[in-house]
Design a protein around this motif. Structure first.
Motif, mmCIF file in Angstrom:
data_model
loop_
_atom_site.group_PDB
_atom_site.id
_atom_site.type_symbol
_atom_site.label_atom_id
_atom_site.label_comp_id
_atom_site.label_asym_id
_atom_site.label_seq_id
_atom_site.Cartn_x
_atom_site.Cartn_y
_atom_site.Cartn_z
ATOM 1 N N CYS A 208 0.819 -1.215 0.000
ATOM 2 C CA CYS A 208 0.000 0.000 0.000
ATOM 3 C C CYS A 208 0.848 1.258 0.000
ATOM 4 C CB CYS A 208 -0.955 -0.023 1.193
ATOM 5 S SG CYS A 208 -2.238 -1.288 1.041
ATOM 6 N N SER A 209 2.023 1.192 0.612
ATOM 7 C CA SER A 209 2.942 2.333 0.560
ATOM 8 C C SER A 209 3.425 2.556 -0.871
ATOM 9 C CB SER A 209 4.128 2.096 1.490
ATOM 10 O OG SER A 209 3.711 1.989 2.836
ATOM 11 N N LEU A 210 3.624 1.468 -1.600
ATOM 12 C CA LEU A 210 4.043 1.570 -2.996
ATOM 13 C C LEU A 210 2.916 2.142 -3.860
ATOM 14 C CD1 LEU A 210 6.201 0.850 -5.182
ATOM 15 C CD2 LEU A 210 5.096 -1.401 -5.339
ATOM 16 N N LEU A 211 1.694 1.713 -3.592
ATOM 17 C CA LEU A 211 0.555 2.166 -4.389
ATOM 18 C C LEU A 211 0.138 3.600 -4.074
ATOM 19 C CD1 LEU A 211 -1.760 -0.977 -4.110
ATOM 20 C CD2 LEU A 211 -0.303 -0.347 -6.040
ATOM 21 N N ARG A 212 0.417 4.050 -2.837
ATOM 22 C CA ARG A 212 -0.011 5.368 -2.366
ATOM 23 C C ARG A 212 -1.538 5.508 -2.446
ATOM 24 N NH1 ARG A 212 4.341 8.655 -1.603
ATOM 25 N NH2 ARG A 212 6.291 8.045 -2.631
ATOM 26 N N ALA A 213 -2.229 4.437 -2.098
ATOM 27 C CA ALA A 213 -3.686 4.457 -2.129
ATOM 28 C C ALA A 213 -4.239 5.364 -1.035
ATOM 29 C CB ALA A 213 -4.233 3.041 -1.949
ATOM 30 N N ARG A 214 -5.343 6.022 -1.312
ATOM 31 C CA ARG A 214 -5.966 6.933 -0.357
ATOM 32 C C ARG A 214 -6.693 6.162 0.739
ATOM 33 N NH1 ARG A 214 -10.983 9.778 0.097
ATOM 34 N NH2 ARG A 214 -10.706 11.928 0.844
ATOM 35 N N THR A 215 -7.354 5.052 0.367
ATOM 36 C CA THR A 215 -8.152 4.274 1.319
ATOM 37 C C THR A 215 -7.786 2.803 1.204
ATOM 38 O OG1 THR A 215 -9.993 5.840 1.055
ATOM 39 C CG2 THR A 215 -10.497 3.711 2.073
ATOM 40 N N VAL A 216 -7.519 2.166 2.343
ATOM 41 C CA VAL A 216 -7.197 0.742 2.390
ATOM 42 C C VAL A 216 -8.228 0.050 3.271
ATOM 43 C CG1 VAL A 216 -5.501 -1.008 3.040
ATOM 44 C CG2 VAL A 216 -4.742 1.183 2.077
ATOM 45 N N ILE A 217 -8.945 -0.900 2.697
ATOM 46 C CA ILE A 217 -9.979 -1.643 3.414
ATOM 47 C C ILE A 217 -9.559 -3.104 3.482
ATOM 48 C CG2 ILE A 217 -12.402 -2.326 3.447
ATOM 49 C CD1 ILE A 217 -13.011 0.209 1.805
ATOM 50 N N PRO A 218 -9.094 -3.591 4.629
ATOM 51 C CA PRO A 218 -8.706 -5.002 4.735
ATOM 52 C C PRO A 218 -9.928 -5.916 4.684
ATOM 53 C CG PRO A 218 -7.646 -3.669 6.445
ATOM 54 C CD PRO A 218 -8.745 -2.838 5.840
ATOM 55 N N VAL A 219 -9.787 -7.032 3.978
ATOM 56 C CA VAL A 219 -10.801 -8.081 3.935
ATOM 57 C C VAL A 219 -10.083 -9.434 3.965
ATOM 58 C CG1 VAL A 219 -12.470 -6.678 2.639
ATOM 59 C CG2 VAL A 219 -10.873 -8.140 1.398
ATOM 60 N N HIS A 220 -10.858 -10.467 4.133
ATOM 61 C CA HIS A 220 -10.358 -11.847 4.068
ATOM 62 C C HIS A 220 -9.192 -12.094 5.029
ATOM 63 C CE1 HIS A 220 -10.915 -15.695 2.493
ATOM 64 N NE2 HIS A 220 -10.083 -15.682 1.471
ATOM 65 N N TYR A 221 -9.418 -11.736 6.284
ATOM 66 C CA TYR A 221 -8.418 -11.945 7.330
ATOM 67 C C TYR A 221 -9.020 -12.708 8.507
ATOM 68 C CZ TYR A 221 -11.061 -7.987 9.113
ATOM 69 O OH TYR A 221 -12.092 -7.172 9.499
ATOM 70 N N GLU A 222 -10.310 -13.080 8.432
ATOM 71 C CA GLU A 222 -11.001 -13.697 9.556
ATOM 72 C C GLU A 222 -11.989 -14.733 9.038
ATOM 73 O OE1 GLU A 222 -14.461 -12.809 9.262
ATOM 74 O OE2 GLU A 222 -13.746 -11.651 7.553
ATOM 75 N N GLY A 223 -12.508 -15.544 9.987
ATOM 76 C CA GLY A 223 -13.599 -16.440 9.654
ATOM 77 C C GLY A 223 -13.223 -17.826 9.189
ATOM 78 N N TRP A 224 -11.904 -18.113 9.071
ATOM 79 C CA TRP A 224 -11.442 -19.430 8.636
ATOM 80 C C TRP A 224 -10.239 -19.848 9.477
ATOM 81 C CZ3 TRP A 224 -13.439 -22.510 4.661
ATOM 82 C CH2 TRP A 224 -14.473 -21.926 3.911
ATOM 83 N N SER A 225 -10.083 -21.148 9.670
ATOM 84 C CA SER A 225 -9.008 -21.636 10.541
ATOM 85 C C SER A 225 -7.635 -21.556 9.892
ATOM 86 C CB SER A 225 -9.291 -23.077 10.973
ATOM 87 O OG SER A 225 -9.286 -23.969 9.864
ATOM 88 N N HIS A 226 -7.551 -21.335 8.591
ATOM 89 C CA HIS A 226 -6.237 -21.304 7.938
ATOM 90 C C HIS A 226 -5.574 -19.924 7.974
ATOM 91 C CE1 HIS A 226 -8.790 -19.716 4.890
ATOM 92 N NE2 HIS A 226 -8.187 -20.169 3.813
ATOM 93 N N PHE A 227 -6.237 -18.931 8.561
ATOM 94 C CA PHE A 227 -5.588 -17.632 8.724
ATOM 95 C C PHE A 227 -4.661 -17.667 9.931
ATOM 96 C CE2 PHE A 227 -9.543 -16.032 6.570
ATOM 97 C CZ PHE A 227 -8.906 -15.652 5.410
#
Length: 258
Positions: A208-227
């Motif tokens: 994200c530092s490389l992209l210089r994106a204005r907004t970062v919304i994390p997803v797909h980090y919860e809800g499964w045992s393989h995380f």
């Protein structure tokens, strides 16, 4: 300025509403409790269900499916939904498996969605590698999506897809990205030990530092045992870098300036 409404349904699944369009990413709507196989002896248990039921969804114009071969990105209920949406866009291999009118894109290929009375949406497929070097033959093809439409002020909306940080993913910096739906979680399986199949928070920060994106919304980090890394670990990584991602409350629409 363009304003989008984004709802994090759970896992990688988000509902994106903008200028009359309704897009759904990686539909996963099965209830929790089941173990799913991911091939080569790997598996994961779904620990949490969706914040919105599949029957509560509005009419969906298009599904942006990063890949079809893993149940944490397309489960049984999500697969059943595909026949009821306007367009499905996914990998070339996934389109061959799904059949019908599915649109298959290779990395950097472009597809445009058009409907009367709405602005066109330009969808550019972006590279992913869902694991360490040489793992593509095992994990299969994955793509991300950069979505652009007239009136964007801050750059494209980018869905990263399930990927580790590598050269191909860094190439996305050649696009103007304003908002990122960032797949994290540092996926690991016991059968493959320390090998990871998605990004850690630290790698997300670097990207994200490389992209210089204005907004970062994390997803797909919860809800499964393989995380192996949840929200707290990613939050710490972003805080150390002085960055503040936007954590959407599951099931609650958030307004994002794009």
């Amino acid at each position: 300025m363009s304003l989008a409404r984004i709802t994090h349904v759970g896992g990688p699944t988000t509902l994106i509403e903008v200028d009359g369009w309704r897009l759904l990413t990686d539909p996963t709507f099965d209830p929790p409790g089941r173990r799913y196989g991911f091939g080569w002896g790997s598996s994961s248990v779904k620990l949490a269900g969706p914040a919105i039921g599949v029957d509560e969804l509005p009419v969906i114009d298009a599904v942006l499916l990063t890949h079809d071969q893993h149940a944490d990105n397309l489960d049984d209920a999500g697969r059943a939904l595909l026949s009821r949406v306007g367009t499905v866009v996914t990998t070339v291999a996934g389109a061959a498996r799904l059949g019908g009118e599915t649109v298959g894109l290779a990395p950097w290929a472009v597809h445009t969605l058009s409907r009367p009375g709405r602005p066109p949406l330009t969808i550019t497929a972006t590279p992913c590698r869902h694991g360490p070097p040489l793992s593509r033959g095992i994990t299969g093809d994955v793509i991300g999506f950069a979505v652009e439409w007239p009136g964007q002020e801050h750059g494209a909306l980018w869905i990263s897809g399930d990927s580790v940080l590598y050269g191909g993913l860094r190439q996305v910096s050649r696009l103007s990205i304003g908002t990122v739906l960032l797949h994290l979680g540092a996926v690991r399986f016991g059968v493959t030990g320390p090998l990871r199949y998605t990004m850690t928070g630290r790698e997300g920060v670097e990207l994200c530092s490389l992209l210089r994106a204005r907004t970062v919304i994390p997803v797909h980090y919860e809800g499964w045992s393989h995380f192996s890394q949840g929200r707290s670990g990613a939050t710490e990584a972003f805080a150390r870098a002085g960055l503040q991602p936007e954590w959407l409350e599951l099931g609650v629409p958030g307004a994002v300036s794009i």
